[in-house]
Scaffold this motif. Structure first.
Motif, PDB file in Angstrom:
ATOM      1  N   ALA A 190      -2.147  -0.128  -1.317  1.00 46.21           N
ATOM      2  CA  ALA A 190      -3.156  -0.771  -2.158  1.00 46.21           C
ATOM      3  C   ALA A 190      -4.548  -0.583  -1.570  1.00 46.21           C
ATOM      4  N   GLU A 191      -4.669  -0.782  -0.279  1.00 46.40           N
ATOM      5  CA  GLU A 191      -5.969  -0.611   0.377  1.00 46.40           C
ATOM      6  C   GLU A 191      -6.478   0.812   0.222  1.00 46.40           C
ATOM      7  N   LYS A 192      -5.570   1.767   0.371  1.00 42.67           N
ATOM      8  CA  LYS A 192      -5.952   3.173   0.267  1.00 42.67           C
ATOM      9  C   LYS A 192      -6.410   3.521  -1.146  1.00 42.67           C
ATOM     10  N   LEU A 193      -5.644   3.082  -2.158  1.00 38.31           N
ATOM     11  CA  LEU A 193      -5.997   3.395  -3.534  1.00 38.31           C
ATOM     12  C   LEU A 193      -7.336   2.775  -3.925  1.00 38.31           C
ATOM     13  N   ILE A 194      -7.567   1.562  -3.476  1.00 36.75           N
ATOM     14  CA  ILE A 194      -8.850   0.915  -3.760  1.00 36.75           C
ATOM     15  C   ILE A 194      -9.981   1.665  -3.077  1.00 36.75           C
ATOM     16  N   ALA A 195      -9.747   2.089  -1.833  1.00 34.36           N
ATOM     17  CA  ALA A 195     -10.761   2.868  -1.112  1.00 34.36           C
ATOM     18  C   ALA A 195     -11.016   4.208  -1.794  1.00 34.36           C
ATOM     19  N   ASP A 196      -9.972   4.766  -2.455  1.00 37.72           N
ATOM     20  CA  ASP A 196     -10.108   6.041  -3.149  1.00 37.72           C
ATOM     21  C   ASP A 196     -10.698   5.891  -4.548  1.00 37.72           C
ATOM     22  N   GLY A 197     -11.060   4.651  -4.914  1.00 43.16           N
ATOM     23  CA  GLY A 197     -11.795   4.456  -6.155  1.00 43.16           C
ATOM     24  C   GLY A 197     -11.059   3.766  -7.282  1.00 43.16           C
ATOM     25  N   ILE A 198      -9.800   3.343  -7.063  1.00 46.05           N
ATOM     26  CA  ILE A 198      -9.061   2.652  -8.119  1.00 46.05           C
ATOM     27  C   ILE A 198      -9.478   1.186  -8.146  1.00 46.05           C
ATOM     28  N   PRO A 200      -9.468  -2.725  -8.141  1.00 42.44           N
ATOM     29  CA  PRO A 200      -8.494  -3.696  -7.625  1.00 42.44           C
ATOM     30  C   PRO A 200      -7.718  -4.411  -8.723  1.00 42.44           C
ATOM     31  N   ALA A 201      -8.258  -4.411  -9.945  1.00 44.94           N
ATOM     32  CA  ALA A 201      -7.599  -5.097 -11.058  1.00 44.94           C
ATOM     33  C   ALA A 201      -6.586  -4.215 -11.785  1.00 44.94           C
ATOM     34  N   MET A 202      -6.398  -2.982 -11.328  1.00 43.73           N
ATOM     35  CA  MET A 202      -5.451  -2.076 -11.990  1.00 43.73           C
ATOM     36  C   MET A 202      -4.046  -2.681 -11.992  1.00 43.73           C
ATOM     37  N   PRO A 203      -3.352  -2.713 -13.144  1.00 43.62           N
ATOM     38  CA  PRO A 203      -1.989  -3.259 -13.191  1.00 43.62           C
ATOM     39  C   PRO A 203      -1.009  -2.447 -12.343  1.00 43.62           C
ATOM     40  N   VAL A 204      -0.093  -3.161 -11.715  1.00 40.39           N
ATOM     41  CA  VAL A 204       0.926  -2.545 -10.860  1.00 40.39           C
ATOM     42  C   VAL A 204       2.268  -3.203 -11.155  1.00 40.39           C
ATOM     43  N   ALA A 205       3.317  -2.386 -11.195  1.00 40.77           N
ATOM     44  CA  ALA A 205       4.677  -2.913 -11.327  1.00 40.77           C
ATOM     45  C   ALA A 205       5.503  -2.465 -10.133  1.00 40.77           C
ATOM     46  N   VAL A 206       6.336  -3.356  -9.635  1.00 32.82           N
ATOM     47  CA  VAL A 206       7.314  -3.014  -8.607  1.00 32.82           C
ATOM     48  C   VAL A 206       8.684  -3.114  -9.262  1.00 32.82           C
ATOM     49  N   LEU A 207       9.399  -1.990  -9.277  1.00 27.62           N
ATOM     50  CA  LEU A 207      10.720  -1.924  -9.906  1.00 27.62           C
ATOM     51  C   LEU A 207      11.771  -1.877  -8.807  1.00 27.62           C
ATOM     52  N   SER A 220       1.871  -7.188 -10.896  1.00 24.71           N
ATOM     53  CA  SER A 220       0.703  -7.707 -10.202  1.00 24.71           C
ATOM     54  C   SER A 220      -0.495  -6.834 -10.563  1.00 24.71           C
ATOM     55  N   CYS A 221      -1.618  -7.099  -9.902  1.00 24.26           N
ATOM     56  CA  CYS A 221      -2.729  -6.160  -9.915  1.00 24.26           C
ATOM     57  C   CYS A 221      -2.746  -5.481  -8.545  1.00 24.26           C
ATOM     58  N   LEU A 222      -3.456  -4.392  -8.449  1.00 23.28           N
ATOM     59  CA  LEU A 222      -3.427  -3.596  -7.226  1.00 23.28           C
ATOM     60  C   LEU A 222      -3.839  -4.413  -6.006  1.00 23.28           C
ATOM     61  N   ALA A 223      -4.837  -5.253  -6.150  1.00 20.18           N
ATOM     62  CA  ALA A 223      -5.325  -6.027  -5.014  1.00 20.18           C
ATOM     63  C   ALA A 223      -4.266  -6.963  -4.460  1.00 20.18           C
ATOM     64  N   ASP A 224      -3.308  -7.386  -5.295  1.00 17.97           N
ATOM     65  CA  ASP A 224      -2.282  -8.339  -4.863  1.00 17.97           C
ATOM     66  C   ASP A 224      -0.935  -7.681  -4.568  1.00 17.97           C
ATOM     67  N   LEU A 225      -0.894  -6.345  -4.551  1.00 21.49           N
ATOM     68  CA  LEU A 225       0.373  -5.647  -4.359  1.00 21.49           C
ATOM     69  C   LEU A 225       1.047  -6.027  -3.047  1.00 21.49           C
ATOM     70  N   GLY A 226       0.311  -6.008  -1.956  1.00 22.83           N
ATOM     71  CA  GLY A 226       0.890  -6.333  -0.655  1.00 22.83           C
ATOM     72  C   GLY A 226       1.460  -7.736  -0.626  1.00 22.83           C
ATOM     73  N   ARG A 227       0.737  -8.694  -1.207  1.00 18.53           N
ATOM     74  CA  ARG A 227       1.204 -10.086  -1.233  1.00 18.53           C
ATOM     75  C   ARG A 227       2.452 -10.216  -2.095  1.00 18.53           C
ATOM     76  N   LEU A 228       2.477  -9.528  -3.234  1.00 18.01           N
ATOM     77  CA  LEU A 228       3.646  -9.572  -4.108  1.00 18.01           C
ATOM     78  C   LEU A 228       4.893  -9.098  -3.377  1.00 18.01           C
ATOM     79  N   VAL A 229       4.803  -7.942  -2.726  1.00 19.04           N
ATOM     80  CA  VAL A 229       5.954  -7.366  -2.026  1.00 19.04           C
ATOM     81  C   VAL A 229       6.412  -8.280  -0.895  1.00 19.04           C
ATOM     82  N   ALA A 230       5.451  -8.852  -0.160  1.00 22.82           N
ATOM     83  CA  ALA A 230       5.797  -9.714   0.973  1.00 22.82           C
ATOM     84  C   ALA A 230       6.418 -11.037   0.512  1.00 22.82           C
ATOM     85  N   GLU A 231       5.781 -11.708  -0.435  1.00 22.87           N
ATOM     86  CA  GLU A 231       6.244 -13.037  -0.834  1.00 22.87           C
ATOM     87  C   GLU A 231       7.531 -12.977  -1.648  1.00 22.87           C
TER      88      GLU A 231
END
Length: 266
Positions: A190-198, A200-207, A220-231
């Protein structure tokens, strides 16, 4: 490491190595050819992520060899897997090399085929439904959708040098990004994609464990991807899908949702 036929004793008959895709998990998604080969096989060399229900379809007398791989822990290194396939085929045995998803999408099927052919061993590739296609279909997530995405990119999320790769343009307007093996590095991704210009509000799904009985679709949104996976304590196998197509997922199929701005998914 190159493997030559002279490295092994050769019998008159050389067996064939069948690189077979097991699909994402549901045994009903196997191709007819894959199911037939499993039912006839005398030797099955399989990955650890192949669902038990699929392994149960093998011939009762088949010899089963697990070459399971996990992050930083392999029961058998890839060069030894290559050597195993070559050795058994040169000894006259037909081998079913059973892989999750499709053998040629992050399955190292190309490496195994190369090793076999270099040693004079015939190879047949039996494609499988890839994890991206199968898991997205179960979630009702179209990887392409008119007006939302006309391009899809598959990347591996645990490659060495992740931060050195340029993912700019792989997700965002009119594009979908599917990330394999990204659970352990989700926050970094998530950090990398945001740094590459995506955004943070981009929708993300974890399947997670798609097409299996215990599958989950998390959004989730991209900014919360790490928290989603962890929690949510997401476990492999799992895919991460980044793009506006995530908004096409049916709300009733979502098991967990982070970020208020995604409440409008429909």
């Amino acid at each position: 490491m190159a493997i030559s036929a002279s490295s092994f004793p050769v019998r008159t008959r050389v067996g064939t190595v069948h690189l077979v895709g097991a699909g994402p998990g549901d045994p009903e998604l196997l191709t007819l050819r894959a199911a037939r080969l499993l039912g006839q096989a005398g030797l099955v060399v399989h990955d650890g992520l192949v669902a038990p229900e699929i392994l149960a379809l093998t011939h009762p007398d088949a010899e089963m060899i697990s070459v399971a791989k996990a992050r930083s822990r392999h029961s058998m290194p890839q060069d030894q897997i290559n050597a195993l396939l070559v050795r058994e085929a040169l000894a006259g045995r037909d081998v079913v090399r059973l892989k999750g998803g499709d053998p040629f999408i992050f399955g190292r099927g190309g490496e195994e085929a190369e090793a076999c052919r270099a040693a004079g061993v015939p190879v047949e590739v039996v494609p499988g439904i890839s994890a991206a296609v199968g898991c997205a279909a179960e979630a009702g997530l179209p990887l392409t959708h008119r007006g939302l995405s006309s391009a899809v990119t598959f990347v591996a999320g645990q490659c060495k040098g992740l931060t050195d790769q340029n993912w700019a343009g792989l997700a965002g307007h009119d594009r979908t990004l599917v990330i394999y093996m990204g659970v352990a590095t989700a926050a970094d991704i998530a950090e990398k994609l945001i740094a590459d210009g995506i955004t943070p509000a981009m929708p993300v799904a974890v399947l997670e464990k798609g097409t299996r009985a215990d599958s989950r679709t998390l959004v989730s949104c991209l900014a919360d991807l790490g928290r989603l996976v962890a929690e949510e304590r997401v476990q492999s196998p799992a895919l991460i899908v980044v793009g506006d197509v995530v908004r096409q997922i049916e709300p009733d199929g979502i098991k967990a949702r982070f970020a208020p701005e995604l409440e409008t998914i429909a």
